[in-house]
Scaffold this motif. Structure first.
Motif, PDB file in Angstrom:
ATOM      1  N   TYR A  97      49.024  33.925  13.063  1.00 44.75           N
ATOM      2  CA  TYR A  97      47.891  34.107  13.914  1.00 44.75           C
ATOM      3  C   TYR A  97      48.254  34.688  15.148  1.00 44.75           C
ATOM      4  N   PHE A 150      46.890  36.246  19.098  1.00 39.21           N
ATOM      5  CA  PHE A 150      45.803  35.738  20.082  1.00 39.21           C
ATOM      6  C   PHE A 150      46.128  36.834  21.342  1.00 39.21           C
ATOM      7  N   TYR A 170      45.105  35.794  25.199  1.00 37.66           N
ATOM      8  CA  TYR A 170      44.686  34.901  26.457  1.00 37.66           C
ATOM      9  C   TYR A 170      44.568  35.564  27.774  1.00 37.66           C
ATOM     10  N   LEU A 174      40.542  32.017  25.889  1.00 36.99           N
ATOM     11  CA  LEU A 174      40.972  32.778  24.941  1.00 36.99           C
ATOM     12  C   LEU A 174      40.280  34.121  25.033  1.00 36.99           C
ATOM     13  N   ARG A 190      40.997  36.476  18.767  1.00 40.45           N
ATOM     14  CA  ARG A 190      42.298  35.941  17.810  1.00 40.45           C
ATOM     15  C   ARG A 190      42.048  36.822  16.698  1.00 40.45           C
ATOM     16  N   PHE A 197      48.032  37.238  28.204  1.00 42.61           N
ATOM     17  CA  PHE A 197      49.276  36.971  27.506  1.00 42.61           C
ATOM     18  C   PHE A 197      48.666  37.327  25.981  1.00 42.61           C
ATOM     19  N   HIS A 231      51.278  32.272  16.504  1.00 42.36           N
ATOM     20  CA  HIS A 231      51.547  30.856  15.776  1.00 42.36           C
ATOM     21  C   HIS A 231      51.637  31.289  14.483  1.00 42.36           C
ATOM     22  N   LEU A 245      52.370  27.786  19.890  1.00 42.21           N
ATOM     23  CA  LEU A 245      52.201  29.265  20.273  1.00 42.21           C
ATOM     24  C   LEU A 245      53.419  29.679  20.983  1.00 42.21           C
ATOM     25  N   PHE A 265      48.440  19.674  22.598  1.00 42.64           N
ATOM     26  CA  PHE A 265      49.497  20.406  22.986  1.00 42.64           C
ATOM     27  C   PHE A 265      49.777  20.328  24.713  1.00 42.64           C
ATOM     28  N   TYR A 299      52.091  22.230  27.480  1.00 43.53           N
ATOM     29  CA  TYR A 299      52.649  23.320  27.567  1.00 43.53           C
ATOM     30  C   TYR A 299      52.978  23.446  29.351  1.00 43.53           C
ATOM     31  N   LEU A 329      55.551  30.337  29.822  1.00 46.01           N
ATOM     32  CA  LEU A 329      54.900  29.221  29.233  1.00 46.01           C
ATOM     33  C   LEU A 329      55.828  28.887  27.953  1.00 46.01           C
ATOM     34  N   LEU A 377      56.392  25.239  25.445  1.00 45.92           N
ATOM     35  CA  LEU A 377      55.803  23.928  24.775  1.00 45.92           C
ATOM     36  C   LEU A 377      56.692  23.057  24.955  1.00 45.92           C
ATOM     37  N   TRP A 412      43.151  25.650  14.412  1.00 45.96           N
ATOM     38  CA  TRP A 412      43.957  26.916  14.164  1.00 45.96           C
ATOM     39  C   TRP A 412      43.933  27.714  15.727  1.00 45.96           C
ATOM     40  N   THR A 413      43.167  27.341  16.284  1.00 46.65           N
ATOM     41  CA  THR A 413      43.135  28.121  17.748  1.00 46.65           C
ATOM     42  C   THR A 413      43.195  27.141  18.952  1.00 46.65           C
ATOM     43  N   PRO A 414      44.297  27.133  19.609  1.00 46.42           N
ATOM     44  CA  PRO A 414      44.414  26.292  20.930  1.00 46.42           C
ATOM     45  C   PRO A 414      43.574  26.597  22.006  1.00 46.42           C
ATOM     46  N   PHE A 415      42.554  25.848  22.660  1.00 41.30           N
ATOM     47  CA  PHE A 415      41.984  25.941  23.665  1.00 41.30           C
ATOM     48  C   PHE A 415      42.551  25.163  24.980  1.00 41.30           C
ATOM     49  N   PHE A 416      42.670  25.633  25.898  1.00 46.90           N
ATOM     50  CA  PHE A 416      43.447  25.307  27.335  1.00 46.90           C
ATOM     51  C   PHE A 416      42.537  24.588  28.288  1.00 46.90           C
TER      52      PHE A 416
END
Lengths: 116, 110
Positions: free
Chosen positions: A33, A35, A37, A47, A50, A91, A95, A104, B33, B35, B43, B45, B97-101
């Motif tokens: 996937y 993305f 950001y 975000l 994607r 950015f 992943h 990521l 996560f 980071y 960045l 992890l 499936w999608t990381p939100f920060f």
């Protein structure tokens, strides 16, 4: 392992114009996937868009769209009708699927300046 | 409006002190996560959890950092003792499936 490369440390655009940010990646995975950001001065990671690698159609979110070239491992972001609020660090990230989903790997970032 | 919430937003501490950062993930997200963002390294992890179980903390200095998820609504990252080189912005993210920060914790160790 995945790698993500953004070769443009800085870009600038005039308000209302279009700009394209470049990103290349490398992966041995077939399921992954991608993305974009946005990180404004507030440092919030937002975000933008994607793309699932298995989808051939390029993702679009309002003024933001991607050009996903799977064979070339390229994933560029196009911002149309640029606005002052688009100024930020952008950015590119990816992943793999499977057990690594969500982990990521980020590119180095591109600082976008929008001129009025 | 679902969002990842991090506290504190800013922390200044003296070298040697313990620092605890907290994160409330988005309800229903099973992966969390941590980071770290620095100018030099970008960045990175540090650690992540799935269904509250730690899956990977290989990015974390083991001797001083620890990450836990005592329940589904809280993740913590602790540094003890803190050092000036730990100064950075620490992000928590959650997702499937999608990381939100979250908005990040800016840590300064003096």
């Amino acid at each position: 392992a995945q790698t993500v490369t953004q070769s443009q440390p800085e870009m600038s655009v005039q308000e209302a114009e279009t700009v394209t940010l470049s990103c290349t990646y490398d992966t041995s995975e077939s399921d992954y996937y991608l993305f974009w950001y946005k990180q404004p001065p507030s440092r919030q990671m937002i975000l933008v868009i994607r793309q699932e690698a298995y989808k051939q159609q390029n993702a679009t979110e309002n003024r933001f769209s991607v050009n996903f070239q799977k064979a070339a491992k390229s994933f560029s972001l196009k911002i149309s009708d640029s606005q002052l609020g688009d100024a930020a660090m952008y950015f590119c990230a990816s992943h793999a699927g499977g057990t690594s989903y969500g982990k990521l790997t980020f590119g180095q970032g591109t600082i976008l300046t929008v001129h009025p | 409006d679902a969002r990842v919430t991090q506290t504190p937003r800013h922390k200044v501490t003296e070298m040697g002190q313990e620092v605890t950062m907290r994160c409330q993930p988005i309800l229903g997200h099973n992966t969390v996560f941590w980071y770290r963002q620095t100018m030099m390294q970008g960045l990175e992890l540090l650690a992540y959890f799935r269904n509250r179980a730690p899956l990977d903390d290989s990015g974390m200095p083991k001797d001083r950092f620890s990450a836990e998820m005592p329940d589904a609504t809280l993740a913590t990252l602790k540094i003890q003792p803190s050092e000036p080189r730990d100064s950075a912005v620490y992000f928590c993210a959650s997702g499937t499936w999608t990381p939100f920060f979250g908005q990040g914790t800016r840590l300064t160790v003096v």
